[in-house]
Design a protein around this motif. Sequence first.
Motif, mmCIF file in Angstrom:
data_model
loop_
_atom_site.group_PDB
_atom_site.id
_atom_site.type_symbol
_atom_site.label_atom_id
_atom_site.label_comp_id
_atom_site.label_asym_id
_atom_site.label_seq_id
_atom_site.Cartn_x
_atom_site.Cartn_y
_atom_site.Cartn_z
ATOM 1 N N SER A 611 0.823 -1.211 0.000
ATOM 2 C CA SER A 611 0.000 0.000 0.000
ATOM 3 C C SER A 611 0.855 1.259 0.000
ATOM 4 C CB SER A 611 -0.927 0.008 1.230
ATOM 5 O OG SER A 611 -1.851 -1.049 1.164
ATOM 6 N N TYR A 612 2.172 1.100 -0.088
ATOM 7 C CA TYR A 612 3.110 2.223 -0.154
ATOM 8 C C TYR A 612 2.952 3.139 1.060
ATOM 9 C CZ TYR A 612 2.682 0.493 -4.916
ATOM 10 O OH TYR A 612 2.599 -0.322 -6.015
ATOM 11 N N HIS A 652 8.424 5.588 -0.072
ATOM 12 C CA HIS A 652 7.055 5.264 -0.481
ATOM 13 C C HIS A 652 6.585 6.189 -1.603
ATOM 14 C CE1 HIS A 652 6.716 3.575 3.794
ATOM 15 N NE2 HIS A 652 6.617 2.542 2.983
ATOM 16 N N ALA A 653 6.948 7.465 -1.516
ATOM 17 C CA ALA A 653 6.569 8.408 -2.571
ATOM 18 C C ALA A 653 7.205 8.014 -3.899
ATOM 19 C CB ALA A 653 6.986 9.823 -2.180
ATOM 20 N N ASP A 654 8.460 7.604 -3.866
ATOM 21 C CA ASP A 654 9.125 7.151 -5.094
ATOM 22 C C ASP A 654 8.412 5.935 -5.675
ATOM 23 O OD1 ASP A 654 10.984 9.159 -4.785
ATOM 24 O OD2 ASP A 654 12.486 7.865 -3.826
ATOM 25 N N ILE A 657 5.241 6.980 -7.497
ATOM 26 C CA ILE A 657 5.518 7.521 -8.830
ATOM 27 C C ILE A 657 5.844 6.397 -9.808
ATOM 28 C CG2 ILE A 657 7.107 8.958 -10.153
ATOM 29 C CD1 ILE A 657 5.100 10.531 -8.507
ATOM 30 N N SER A 658 6.644 5.420 -9.359
ATOM 31 C CA SER A 658 7.006 4.296 -10.243
ATOM 32 C C SER A 658 5.778 3.511 -10.662
ATOM 33 C CB SER A 658 8.006 3.371 -9.538
ATOM 34 O OG SER A 658 9.221 4.042 -9.286
ATOM 35 N N MET A 659 4.864 3.270 -9.714
ATOM 36 C CA MET A 659 3.648 2.535 -10.047
ATOM 37 C C MET A 659 2.761 3.352 -10.974
ATOM 38 S SD MET A 659 1.715 -0.033 -10.060
ATOM 39 C CE MET A 659 2.611 -1.101 -8.928
ATOM 40 N N ALA A 660 2.694 4.658 -10.747
ATOM 41 C CA ALA A 660 1.894 5.521 -11.623
ATOM 42 C C ALA A 660 2.428 5.468 -13.051
ATOM 43 C CB ALA A 660 1.905 6.948 -11.098
ATOM 44 N N GLU A 661 3.736 5.516 -13.216
ATOM 45 C CA GLU A 661 4.334 5.453 -14.558
ATOM 46 C C GLU A 661 4.029 4.121 -15.230
ATOM 47 O OE1 GLU A 661 8.406 6.192 -13.725
ATOM 48 O OE2 GLU A 661 8.197 8.391 -13.659
ATOM 49 N N ALA A 662 4.060 3.031 -14.452
ATOM 50 C CA ALA A 662 3.764 1.715 -15.018
ATOM 51 C C ALA A 662 2.310 1.630 -15.471
ATOM 52 C CB ALA A 662 4.065 0.628 -13.983
ATOM 53 N N LEU A 663 1.397 2.189 -14.678
ATOM 54 C CA LEU A 663 -0.016 2.167 -15.052
ATOM 55 C C LEU A 663 -0.279 3.020 -16.290
ATOM 56 C CD1 LEU A 663 -1.689 2.433 -11.521
ATOM 57 C CD2 LEU A 663 -1.548 0.409 -12.985
ATOM 58 N N ALA A 681 -6.742 7.098 -14.305
ATOM 59 C CA ALA A 681 -7.268 7.710 -13.084
ATOM 60 C C ALA A 681 -6.538 7.176 -11.854
ATOM 61 C CB ALA A 681 -8.767 7.446 -12.971
ATOM 62 N N ARG A 682 -6.276 5.871 -11.857
ATOM 63 C CA ARG A 682 -5.532 5.279 -10.752
ATOM 64 C C ARG A 682 -4.132 5.872 -10.675
ATOM 65 N NH1 ARG A 682 -4.514 3.611 -5.818
ATOM 66 N NH2 ARG A 682 -3.129 1.808 -5.703
ATOM 67 N N ALA A 683 -3.484 6.033 -11.822
ATOM 68 C CA ALA A 683 -2.136 6.601 -11.855
ATOM 69 C C ALA A 683 -2.130 8.033 -11.324
ATOM 70 C CB ALA A 683 -1.582 6.560 -13.276
ATOM 71 N N GLN A 684 -3.140 8.808 -11.703
ATOM 72 C CA GLN A 684 -3.196 10.185 -11.223
ATOM 73 C C GLN A 684 -3.413 10.225 -9.712
ATOM 74 O OE1 GLN A 684 -2.512 12.986 -12.999
ATOM 75 N NE2 GLN A 684 -2.542 13.903 -10.946
ATOM 76 N N GLY A 685 -4.207 9.302 -9.186
ATOM 77 C CA GLY A 685 -4.405 9.237 -7.742
ATOM 78 C C GLY A 685 -3.108 8.952 -7.005
ATOM 79 N N LEU A 686 -2.286 8.072 -7.566
ATOM 80 C CA LEU A 686 -0.984 7.778 -6.950
ATOM 81 C C LEU A 686 -0.064 8.990 -7.009
ATOM 82 C CD1 LEU A 686 -0.359 4.159 -8.327
ATOM 83 C CD2 LEU A 686 -1.238 4.814 -6.078
#
Length: 706
Positions: A611-612, A652-654, A657-663, A681-686
């Motif tokens: 859950s970062y 956790h913040a890094d 961002i990595s998960m957002a880029e992957a999505l 939308a999920r990526a923007q939330g992250l």
Amino acid sequence: MTTAYTELPLVVPGPDSPSIEPVLVVPSYRGTVNRYGAPAWPMAPLIDNPSAPRTTIHWTNFPDTTREEFRLIAWHMVNRALPDTFLVGKVPSWRTRQSAPAIYQAALTWSHFAHWLDKRGITSLDACTEEVFHDYGLRLSRQPGIGRSTVGHHLTALTRLWAFDEAGVLPRGIAEPPWNREGRDDYLPAATPSGGENATEPLSPDTMGPLLIWALRVVEDFADDILAAWAENRRLTARAAKAKATPAARATLKAYFTDLIQRGQPIPTHDHPGGRRFALTYIAGINGASHSQTNGVVGSRHGGLGLNQYMLDNPGGCPLAIPVTGLVDGKPWKPVLDFTEALTLMRHLGTAAFIVLSYLTGMRPQEVLGLRTGCCPDPESGRHLIHGHVYKTATDENGNHRSAGELRDVPWVAIAPVVSAIRVLERIVGDTPLLFDGAAHDFNTKRSFTGTVTFKSWRDRIEDFAVWASDLAKALGRPHETVPADPNGAIGTQRFRRTLAWHIARRPGGLVALAIQYGHLRTSISSGYASRSRDGIHQLLDVETARATADTLTTLHADLADGVGVSGPAARRAIHAASQAPAFAGTVFTVRAARAVLKDASLAVHDNPHSYLMCVYNREKALCHRLADRRDAPRLDRCEPTCANVTRTDHHADQLISMAEALEKQSVELVPVPLAHRLQARAQGLRDLAEKHRRDRITTLPEASA
């Protein structure tokens, strides 16, 4: 059984007397009992525990000088119980009567002691004075590499040597060991903070993850295919064994081979150390011919062409005429099932069931092997329960060991994959009482076994299963699911419980939940230990949770010292908790120390990489619990981003961002627009969570603050 021990009179056994009194032989034993004067005494007649080793006392391992004196005392230890007065002043675990494996271990200790006496020129046990025991006790304590527990067992065995001599029919007058009156501390190595199961290294997630995935696939997806292949293998083998050599059968064989040659088809073969060989049993079975007649046909010239050379040029498999129904990602797991691999597949099926049961129940290996057919009946409502036996702590009404074990007072809770494994095992063993019966799982020769498959065999089978699963993963184009070697050595049978505790404490939404969807395993495991005074796997869970807490605090303390920032409602509580991390440096947790850590509310910091975030747990502020849920631990599989217990670090913040880029990358590659929009939308939330962290972060170093 206790009554039988107490009623047996004191006698001097003769050379032809039984080494074990008939009244003491367990009902399940079907063999013979060696005589008193035999060079070896098998302990099997005393053993009703299916997973206990069938050990043997070998009298040739004792020196000639004292062998007969030790033999007489050992006979009393095997056939008589000590008087109840022996237990006065002893710890509760002491018994007047030991289990057969414990008797064997005591005799082994006596053998070492006998040789030590012989080297010192002591040729009779009546010379065993307090000084002799004192010298030997000090020698034990000073041996390099020997543990405190091992020395303790040796001292206990020598105490029993004195006690059985004193209570015997012809006592030699052995002196009472000094540690029996003065205590053992002077004869024991220095105490260590941890040991046993708590010191066992958990399996690496990189190893345990794919191992569990393949075990589950074999049990739940491949079992029907494997059992069908084995049934067909047995049918063809039996058909070949019963067939008679007839002219009609010979004509059928010739027509079979002629057809293969004319169509250019391969000959059924199997691997052999000297090269490929005709699969005679398979060929005979599918043609209704005898094995010997088939061998005669392939050894002769046929139609002017030697079959042997054609076979060498055109070797083939032995396909079975049964469909492959098991799938991996919608595709058959094998193109065809082969006659020659059916035995190996059955072996792997049993191993897969053992892995699933060992890992997903929290049972000890002995408890797994003690399971019986019918132990998990289908419930009318509610959860499946496993009714198992306990052996280690099973005692009769007088506190003496009961080899047959006793039914566990609280059943285990069985999750769906465990039920599947039990159902598969029940199909394997049929009417055999034990799920892991040694004879039923010896698919090759069906040798006469007593009890279950041995622990050594399971260790070998698990390693073989890992290799086979890796080869299958590669064949199916899934190299990421190969099973790498564990960095701490062989997988074994003892490490699954510790690994389960590790994953429950550290990966609540990780490995296990990704492998199967079954809910929160800690709840199921804990239910299986209800009313057991928080023993068993609760100890492992407590120790592993405390270790995870200490590791989290230590890492956070180091990050804060390096200028890493934290944010969130619980940030300052996290900083305070991390300040106590140096107290854990070099700590090896005992159960008591672990529970002390878990009771300290100020140290309740749990990392949740899935859950970062980190949870700085406060029960009153937690959003992961329903109102009726009063457990005093976080539900990390239900973390809510708005919870007042949340804190995040720069790391956790890094990760956000990595998960957002992957999505975002995945959304670009997807054709279905609605799904792409959801991913974006999920990526923007992250990204929003990461940006909030950047704005709100604080550090313990002023110059590092944003």
